[in-house]
Enzyme design. Structure first.
Site, PDB file in Angstrom:
ATOM      1  N   LYS A  43       0.738  -1.428  -0.105  1.00 12.43           N
ATOM      2  CA  LYS A  43       0.129   0.086  -0.039  1.00 12.43           C
ATOM      3  C   LYS A  43       0.979   1.395   0.050  1.00 12.43           C
ATOM      4  O   LYS A  43       0.749   2.121  -0.818  1.00 12.43           O
ATOM      5  CB  LYS A  43      -0.771  -0.002   1.314  1.00 12.43           C
ATOM      6  CG  LYS A  43      -1.781  -1.193   1.386  1.00 12.43           C
ATOM      7  CD  LYS A  43      -2.744  -0.933   2.659  1.00 12.43           C
ATOM      8  CE  LYS A  43      -2.295  -1.075   3.874  1.00 12.43           C
ATOM      9  NZ  LYS A  43      -1.420  -2.465   4.211  1.00 12.43           N
ATOM     10  N   ARG A  97     -10.073   0.543   7.908  1.00 17.68           N
ATOM     11  CA  ARG A  97      -9.774  -0.956   8.130  1.00 17.68           C
ATOM     12  C   ARG A  97     -11.201  -1.626   8.486  1.00 17.68           C
ATOM     13  O   ARG A  97     -10.989  -2.826   8.386  1.00 17.68           O
ATOM     14  CB  ARG A  97      -9.132  -1.035   9.492  1.00 17.68           C
ATOM     15  CG  ARG A  97      -7.594  -0.057   9.275  1.00 17.68           C
ATOM     16  CD  ARG A  97      -6.630  -0.870   8.695  1.00 17.68           C
ATOM     17  NE  ARG A  97      -5.374  -0.351   8.705  1.00 17.68           N
ATOM     18  CZ  ARG A  97      -4.124  -0.718   8.609  1.00 17.68           C
ATOM     19  NH1 ARG A  97      -3.990  -1.845   8.388  1.00 17.68           N
ATOM     20  NH2 ARG A  97      -3.105   0.133   8.465  1.00 17.68           N
ATOM     21  N   ARG A 108      11.716  -5.872   5.102  1.00 19.63           N
ATOM     22  CA  ARG A 108      11.574  -4.360   5.066  1.00 19.63           C
ATOM     23  C   ARG A 108      12.196  -3.388   5.906  1.00 19.63           C
ATOM     24  O   ARG A 108      12.571  -3.726   6.902  1.00 19.63           O
ATOM     25  CB  ARG A 108       9.884  -3.959   5.424  1.00 19.63           C
ATOM     26  CG  ARG A 108       9.731  -2.706   5.521  1.00 19.63           C
ATOM     27  CD  ARG A 108       8.139  -2.318   5.412  1.00 19.63           C
ATOM     28  NE  ARG A 108       7.242  -2.802   6.322  1.00 19.63           N
ATOM     29  CZ  ARG A 108       6.141  -3.054   6.266  1.00 19.63           C
ATOM     30  NH1 ARG A 108       5.606  -2.535   5.490  1.00 19.63           N
ATOM     31  NH2 ARG A 108       5.277  -3.825   7.318  1.00 19.63           N
ATOM     32  N   ARG A 132      10.859  -1.878  11.559  1.00 19.84           N
ATOM     33  CA  ARG A 132       9.585  -1.363  12.393  1.00 19.84           C
ATOM     34  C   ARG A 132       9.563  -2.472  13.506  1.00 19.84           C
ATOM     35  O   ARG A 132       9.595  -3.671  13.453  1.00 19.84           O
ATOM     36  CB  ARG A 132       8.394  -1.463  11.624  1.00 19.84           C
ATOM     37  CG  ARG A 132       8.043  -0.021  10.888  1.00 19.84           C
ATOM     38  CD  ARG A 132       7.018  -0.117   9.877  1.00 19.84           C
ATOM     39  NE  ARG A 132       5.782  -0.830  10.155  1.00 19.84           N
ATOM     40  CZ  ARG A 132       4.571  -1.100   9.552  1.00 19.84           C
ATOM     41  NH1 ARG A 132       4.782  -0.319   8.109  1.00 19.84           N
ATOM     42  NH2 ARG A 132       3.597  -1.587   9.934  1.00 19.84           N
ATOM     43  N   ARG A 171      -1.338  -9.570  12.683  1.00 19.39           N
ATOM     44  CA  ARG A 171      -1.851  -8.561  11.690  1.00 19.39           C
ATOM     45  C   ARG A 171      -2.500  -8.977  10.436  1.00 19.39           C
ATOM     46  O   ARG A 171      -3.651  -8.460  10.034  1.00 19.39           O
ATOM     47  CB  ARG A 171      -0.556  -7.526  11.314  1.00 19.39           C
ATOM     48  CG  ARG A 171      -0.310  -6.608  12.281  1.00 19.39           C
ATOM     49  CD  ARG A 171       1.214  -5.984  11.974  1.00 19.39           C
ATOM     50  NE  ARG A 171       1.323  -5.333  10.733  1.00 19.39           N
ATOM     51  CZ  ARG A 171       2.528  -5.038  10.418  1.00 19.39           C
ATOM     52  NH1 ARG A 171       3.686  -5.411  10.902  1.00 19.39           N
ATOM     53  NH2 ARG A 171       2.607  -4.294   9.184  1.00 19.39           N
TER      54      ARG A 171
END
Ligand code: AP5
Length: 214
Positions: free
Chosen positions: A15, A90, A127, A159, A170
């Protein structure tokens, strides 16, 4: 071309990567609720303090907090001509908050990214992000200098919610909430699903073609 776009999808679906690029091309702001919340956390604001535990656990932050934050952002001057929103809504309650804020015109297009679970985990583990929200991947999208953001020279970090344990949760949260949300936008005739597997440039080309033809 459409200018009021939502990009939905699972964690690490791409995204942020695609929304940032598309927003630059369309000349509209990229509004990412995850980035906004991480900024609040890093600044130690009241909102950040309230949001941090949920974010670290891979849970959603309360609809009231995120809804108010998003509405305030949409009312700023730079959002008057359009935007790309990444990570909101969401759930159905958030979709209703957005509808109430936008009035009759609503959103022009909702792009739902589709990615296999194994790819999500691989993307998350690899990431790296800079404090200003620019996103890289060790293999798929590495910075020119390892560990350093190409754009602002800041050190890249992993992160806190990109551990394998949190990402599995998640993904569950996304699957619990996304079915009803996608049905909601499908019933309005604005939903388009995009295969977001494979190299980022290939996915972006599919998104770009879709935005141009809608
Ligand atoms: P948020 O930051 O929105 O997290 P997320 O939805 O889990 O999405 P990600 O940021 O993990 O991934 P992405 O889809 O943006 O993928 P990216 O482009 O980075 O939210 C974090 C937390 O904040 C939530 O868990 C929640 O607690 C809270 N929150 C946020 N919004 C909320 C809301 N509305 N309500 C309540 N709580 C909210 O790409 C991933 C990686 O893959 C990158 O490294 C990229 O380089 C790589 N990659 C590899 N191949 C590709 C490809 N083909 N396309 C794109 N990227 C690729």
């Amino acid at each position: 071309m459409k200018s009021r776009l939502l990009i939905l999808g699972p964690p690490a679906g791409g995204k942020g990567t695609h929304a940032e690029r598309l927003a630059a091309e369309l000349g509209v702001p990229h509004i990412a609720t995850g980035d906004m919340l991480r900024k609040e956390v890093s600044e130690g604001s009241d909102l950040g303090v309230q949001a941090k535990a949920a974010m670290d656990a891979g849970e959603l932050v309360s609809d009231e907090l995120v809804g108010a934050m998003l509405v305030e952002r949409l009312e700023r001057e730079d959002a008057s001509e359009g935007w790309i929103i990444d990570g909101f809504p969401r759930d159905l309650k958030q979709a209703q908050v957005l509808d109430a804020e936008l009035g009759n015109r609503g959103v022009d297009l909702v792009i739902a990214l589709e990615v296999e679970r194994a790819d999500i985990i691989e993307r998350t583990v690899g990431r790296r992000v800079c404090p200003r929200g620019h996103v890289y991947h060790l293999t798929h999208n590495p910075p020119e200098t390892p560990g350093v953001c190409d754009i602002d020279g800041e050190a890249l970090v992993q992160r806190d919610d990109d551990t394998e344990e949190v990402i599995v949760h998640r993904i569950e949260v996304y699957h619990d909430e996304s079915g009803a949300l996608l049905d909601f936008y499908d019933s309005k005739g604005v939903l388009r699903k995009v295969d977001a597997s494979g190299p980022p440039d290939d996915t972006y080309a599919r998104i770009h073609a879709m935005v141009n033809s809608s």
